[in-house]
Design an enzyme around this catalytic site. Sequence first.
Site, PDB file in Angstrom:
ATOM      1  N   ASP A 118      -0.191   2.011   4.918  1.00 31.36           N
ATOM      2  CA  ASP A 118       1.091   1.692   5.540  1.00 31.36           C
ATOM      3  C   ASP A 118       2.012   2.916   5.578  1.00 31.36           C
ATOM      4  O   ASP A 118       1.915   3.780   4.714  1.00 31.36           O
ATOM      5  CB  ASP A 118       1.732   0.552   4.734  1.00 31.36           C
ATOM      6  CG  ASP A 118       2.769  -0.199   5.523  1.00 31.36           C
ATOM      7  OD1 ASP A 118       2.921   0.052   6.733  1.00 31.36           O
ATOM      8  OD2 ASP A 118       3.448  -1.056   4.917  1.00 31.36           O
TER       9      ASP A 118
ATOM     10  N   HIS B 133       0.186   7.965  13.317  1.00 31.76           N
ATOM     11  CA  HIS B 133      -1.170   7.392  13.293  1.00 31.76           C
ATOM     12  C   HIS B 133      -2.227   8.494  13.309  1.00 31.76           C
ATOM     13  O   HIS B 133      -3.231   8.420  12.614  1.00 31.76           O
ATOM     14  CB  HIS B 133      -1.370   6.462  14.490  1.00 31.76           C
ATOM     15  CG  HIS B 133      -0.438   5.287  14.500  1.00 31.76           C
ATOM     16  ND1 HIS B 133      -0.172   4.549  13.366  1.00 31.76           N
ATOM     17  CD2 HIS B 133       0.297   4.712  15.495  1.00 31.76           C
ATOM     18  CE1 HIS B 133       0.683   3.586  13.666  1.00 31.76           C
ATOM     19  NE2 HIS B 133       0.987   3.658  14.949  1.00 31.76           N
TER      20      HIS B 133
ATOM     21  N   LEU C 215     -21.641   5.787   0.064  1.00 30.90           N
ATOM     22  CA  LEU C 215     -20.406   5.014   0.241  1.00 30.90           C
ATOM     23  C   LEU C 215     -20.489   4.097   1.466  1.00 30.90           C
ATOM     24  O   LEU C 215     -20.900   4.528   2.541  1.00 30.90           O
ATOM     25  CB  LEU C 215     -19.212   5.971   0.420  1.00 30.90           C
ATOM     26  CG  LEU C 215     -17.869   5.312   0.753  1.00 30.90           C
ATOM     27  CD1 LEU C 215     -17.300   4.575  -0.457  1.00 30.90           C
ATOM     28  CD2 LEU C 215     -16.858   6.340   1.254  1.00 30.90           C
TER      29      LEU C 215
END
Length: 252
Positions: free
Chosen positions: A32, A49, A143
Amino acid sequence: MSIRLPFFNKKQKKTEEIKPDNIPEHIAIIMDGNGRWASRKGLPRIAGHKEGMDVVQRIVRAAVNYKVKVLTLYAFSTENWKRPKPEVDFLMKLPKEFLHIYLPELMENNVKIETIGEFSSLPEHTRKAINYAKEKTKYNDGLLLNFALNYGSRYEIIQAMKQIVSDVDEGKLKKESIDEDLLSNYLYTKELQDPDLLIRTSGEQRLSNFLLWQLAYSEFWFTDTLWPDFNEEIFKQAICDYQNRKRRYGGI
Ligand code: V0D
């Protein structure tokens, strides 16, 4: 009169080391503060962004180094469609851009890409780029980099309920066998263990419809840092704090 505190009681940043055992196996992050970061710099929201996209890869590298098993990143919520169309359009181009830059490195690092959320309503160009990466990384067993895209937790639970009801109707399932494990197996996350640690950046301390069911027993860690300013050091601090919490209540 003042009492002299031992030096380690001073409010200084102690550079603690992470213990390689007891690393949170599944870390979920609400990334956020990108828009706010941009506004503060007098830049358009999309600049936040873009910057946030590069932070993603830095945290992926750190997670690979710590041998985290699953990293789930909240990249686009079902609510995010309400944003101005140009912003949504920009966001929908980020997966392709991210993969264009970073897919070779993800391959080298043995990272597998997956998504959770309502994938089919994403634009075709977005789905294509992501499907290519999913296919290319499907045999990687390092991962698991799991992007939550067009994800909403209540919607996920409703979909699960509808599917369970129709399986009961069709006689595939007995009402008596509905339990927590069964419901978990109808969620997007059916293949995943629940997160051990949830991180949310930018000072908000809410779940905002993210993994409501799956976070029932997770540790929550919040920071005021905005996502574009998040870095390896802060990530390490979150893991350290997680380990210290575990140690404290594990020791009773
Ligand atoms: C913007 C901060 C990477 C949060 C990070 C479509 C908001 C940057 C991806 C990505 C976004 C997704 C799938 C994939 C590869 C990369 C991404 C979105 C937003 C929403 F396979 N960053 N990123 N996707 N932001």
